[in-house]
Every structure is written in C-alpha cells, then in structure tokens.
Design an enzyme around this catalytic site. Structure first.
Site, short mmCIF file in Angstrom:
data_model
loop_
_atom_site.label_atom_id
_atom_site.label_comp_id
_atom_site.label_asym_id
_atom_site.label_seq_id
_atom_site.Cartn_x
_atom_site.Cartn_y
_atom_site.Cartn_z
N SER A 144 1.82 1.40 -7.82
CA SER A 144 3.11 2.05 -7.59
C SER A 144 4.09 1.69 -8.69
O SER A 144 4.01 0.60 -9.27
CB SER A 144 3.69 1.59 -6.24
OG SER A 144 5.03 2.01 -6.11
N TYR A 157 7.28 -5.49 -1.07
CA TYR A 157 6.27 -4.46 -1.39
C TYR A 157 6.05 -4.42 -2.91
O TYR A 157 4.91 -4.42 -3.39
CB TYR A 157 6.77 -3.10 -0.88
CG TYR A 157 5.92 -1.92 -1.29
CD1 TYR A 157 4.73 -1.63 -0.62
CD2 TYR A 157 6.31 -1.06 -2.32
CE1 TYR A 157 3.96 -0.53 -0.98
CE2 TYR A 157 5.55 0.04 -2.68
CZ TYR A 157 4.37 0.31 -2.01
OH TYR A 157 3.62 1.40 -2.36
N1 LIG Z 1 4.00 7.20 -0.39
C1 LIG Z 1 4.52 6.71 -1.49
O1 LIG Z 1 5.71 6.92 -1.81
C2 LIG Z 1 3.68 5.87 -2.42
C3 LIG Z 1 4.15 5.66 -3.72
C4 LIG Z 1 3.41 4.88 -4.58
C5 LIG Z 1 2.22 4.32 -4.15
N2 LIG Z 1 1.79 4.54 -2.87
C6 LIG Z 1 0.56 3.88 -2.46
O2 LIG Z 1 -0.43 4.86 -2.23
C7 LIG Z 1 -1.33 4.39 -1.21
C8 LIG Z 1 -1.47 5.46 -0.14
O3 LIG Z 1 -0.19 5.71 0.43
P1 LIG Z 1 0.12 7.01 1.30
O4 LIG Z 1 1.42 7.54 0.82
O5 LIG Z 1 -1.06 7.90 1.33
O6 LIG Z 1 0.42 6.33 2.70
P2 LIG Z 1 -0.29 6.45 4.12
O7 LIG Z 1 -0.62 7.86 4.43
O8 LIG Z 1 0.60 5.69 5.03
O9 LIG Z 1 -1.67 5.65 3.91
C9 LIG Z 1 -1.76 4.27 3.97
C10 LIG Z 1 -3.19 3.94 4.29
O10 LIG Z 1 -3.36 2.50 4.32
C11 LIG Z 1 -4.19 2.20 5.43
N3 LIG Z 1 -4.04 0.81 5.85
C12 LIG Z 1 -2.92 0.11 6.11
N4 LIG Z 1 -3.25 -1.14 6.49
C13 LIG Z 1 -4.61 -1.23 6.44
C14 LIG Z 1 -5.55 -2.26 6.71
N5 LIG Z 1 -5.17 -3.48 7.12
N6 LIG Z 1 -6.87 -1.99 6.54
C15 LIG Z 1 -7.29 -0.76 6.14
N7 LIG Z 1 -6.45 0.25 5.88
C16 LIG Z 1 -5.13 0.02 6.03
C17 LIG Z 1 -3.73 3.16 6.50
O11 LIG Z 1 -4.68 3.20 7.54
P3 LIG Z 1 -4.32 3.29 9.12
O12 LIG Z 1 -4.49 4.74 9.47
O13 LIG Z 1 -5.31 2.41 9.76
O14 LIG Z 1 -2.90 2.80 9.28
C18 LIG Z 1 -3.67 4.44 5.66
O15 LIG Z 1 -4.98 4.95 5.52
C19 LIG Z 1 -0.76 3.06 -0.71
O16 LIG Z 1 -1.41 2.01 -1.38
C20 LIG Z 1 0.68 3.12 -1.16
O17 LIG Z 1 1.22 1.83 -1.35
C21 LIG Z 1 2.48 5.32 -2.01
#
Ligand SMILES: NC(=O)c1ccc[n+]([C@@H]2O[C@H](COP(=O)([O-])OP(=O)(O)OC[C@H]3O[C@@H](n4cnc5c(N)ncnc54)[C@H](OP(=O)(O)O)[C@@H]3O)[C@@H](O)[C@H]2O)c1
Length: 251
Positions: A144, A157
C-alpha cells in the site's frame, strides 16, 4: 504454465474474499486462467466467491487459511501445490484496523501487525519456496502507499505495510534469477469493503483498476506497480518532505 504474455493458467489467492483479489481473478479468468484456489478463513463469503468464479468457467477450490496462524501455512499451501503447479500466488489478505481505537488497545494494534506483516512473512516464504521448487511463477503482494511514509492518521496499518513492502522487495531480490518473479503492488485509496464509510483520499481508485494494473504488471514482469500510476510521483515528493511540513499536511 504462464502463457507467452506472462498471464497465469492457475492461481492461488491468499485472502480469498478480498475485493481487489476477486476483481483480479475475474480479469485473469477472462484471459486464460482456468484453475483458481481461494485460500481464506472459511465463511459463506468465501463459498460465494468460489461459486461466482465457477459461473465464469473456472475450476475453483477453497482451502482454509488464517494469516494469524503461521504454523498452519505450510500445510495449507502444501495442499494446494501438491495438486499441481501454481503460476501466480496473490497475497491479498490484510486488515486496516481502527487507528484511534487501536492506539488505546495495543493488542488490537498487534493483530493488525500480525495479520499484515507476520502473517505475510510466513505465507510469503512458504509460497516462495513452493514456487522456487517448481521453477516458475509469480508472487504478487498487495502492499500500500500507506507503507511509503507513515501518517499520523494510520501509522499502525502504515507501519505494517512498510514492513510487508520491505519484506516483499527483499524476497524479490532473493528470488531474482530463479525463474520466480515477485511483484509489489502499491495501491492508494481503493473503494472496497476495507474502506467502506471512510472519507475518500485524492486519486481514489477501484478494485477493477487495481486488477487492470496487476494484469499489465504481469505482462511486463514489473517489480513494482503503483495504482494509480500518478501516485509514484506524488509519494516520491511526499516521502522527501521534512517531518515538520509533513506533520501539518491534512493527510
Ligand atoms: N482498499 C484499499 O484502499 C487498499 C489500499 C491499498 C492496499 N490494500 C490492500 O489490499 C489487500 C486487499 O484489500 P481489499 O481492499 O480487497 O480488502 P477486503 O475486501 O477487506 O479484503 C481483505 C481480505 O483479507 C482477509 N483477511 C483478513 N484477516 C485475515 C486472516 N487473519 N487470515 C486470512 N485472511 C484474512 C479477508 O478475509 P475474511 O473474509 O476472512 O475477512 C479478506 O479476504 C489488503 O492487503 C489491503 O491492505 C487495500
């Protein structure tokens, strides 16, 4: 095996319900991905995600995976690689936490760090070893921009992503020349479940735009991908601002 354009036939998502990961998988299934493994905490959402991808023509299986249980990672990933080669591992799990709350509850902050950093160190090394053993494949890590420079508003974070980013860069260097490629993806604010209800940051983007950038990065065998691309310049400027100035910015 990947096709001539570097796109995968088989892939494994760690964090199988991630909106960014699923947008990426949909895009790759529309190209030539046929086999998809969704690794995640068992839930109806994980099953639904698998079902929806099957509807697009992919062969999809789920496997239990918890980032917070590193001792189980070898077995979870071992099960997947034992079934056949994996061309792409997408490390997509992560939690944002609640900065104000987590500052008061250090154990919550530790959970953010353990999920985003420690969990990724473990799963990343296990995945890298399996990819190296088969002699090819890509590991794509969702880092990120938050890790580029810690902000007052989300440094718990941000610091976990800084650690993840540095780890993934080092792993990429370690694997250079082995046939295994590591790509670090640095999105800015993405409109997904993770950011629901939060005020949008400038240059906000979508899971689909991140998916497009990942596909392009795979085709180019990039090592670093910013989404949107303009953030590379913006973050380079922000990174070099003096602390006294940076602290006063409304970021
Ligand atoms: N959204 C943003 O603005 C953004 C920006 C930059 C980077 N990112 C990064 O991109 C990645 C995906 O984000 P997203 O936006 O797609 O968010 P998201 O839809 O909330 O996805 C997060 C994922 O992490 C999983 N997770 C959380 N805790 C876990 C654990 N203990 N074991 C296994 N899985 C776990 C969740 O699974 P569950 O269904 O089990 O909760 C879900 O599949 C993340 O690493 C995030 O930090 C996001």
């Amino acid at each position: 095996m990947k096709d001539a354009f570097g796109l995968p036939q088989s892939l494994l998502v760690l964090g199988g319900t991630s909106e960014i990961a699923l947008a990426t998988v949909r895009r790759l299934v529309a190209r030539r991905t046929r086999t998809v493994w969704l690794a995640g905490r068992p839930s109806p959402a994980l099953d639904t995600a698998a079902e929806q991808l099957r509807g697009l023509g992919a062969e999809v299986r789920t496997v239990a995976f918890d980032a917070l249980d590193p001792e189980s990672h070898e077995a979870a990933l071992g099960k997947v690689f034992a079934e056949g080669d994996i061309d792409l591992v997408l490390l997509a799990f992560g939690i944002l936490g609640d900065q104000a709350h987590d500052e008061r509850e250090p154990l919550n902050a530790v959970r953010v760090a353990q999920t985003n950093y420690t969990g990724a160190v473990s799963a990343g090394l296990v995945a890298a070893r399996s990819l190296q053993a088969q002699g090819h494949g890509s590991l794509v890590v969702l880092s990120s921009v938050a890790g580029e420079r810690a902000r007052r508003a989300n440094f718990i974070y941000g610091s976990s992503k800084a650690g993840l980013d540095a780890f993934a860069q080092g792993l990429g260097d370690a694997l250079h020349g082995t046939g295994v490629h590591v790509m670090v993806v640095r999105p800015g604010f993405v409109r997904s479940r993770m950011t629901e209800g939060l005020a949008e940051a400038p240059l906000a983007t979508t899971p689909e735009a991140v998916a497009t950038a990942i596909e392009l990065g795979l085709r180019r065998r990039s090592e670093t991908v910013w989404v949107p691309g303009a953030l590379r310049v913006v973050m380079s400027a922000l990174r070099h601002l003096p602390r006294t100035v940076f602290r006063r910015l409304p970021v």
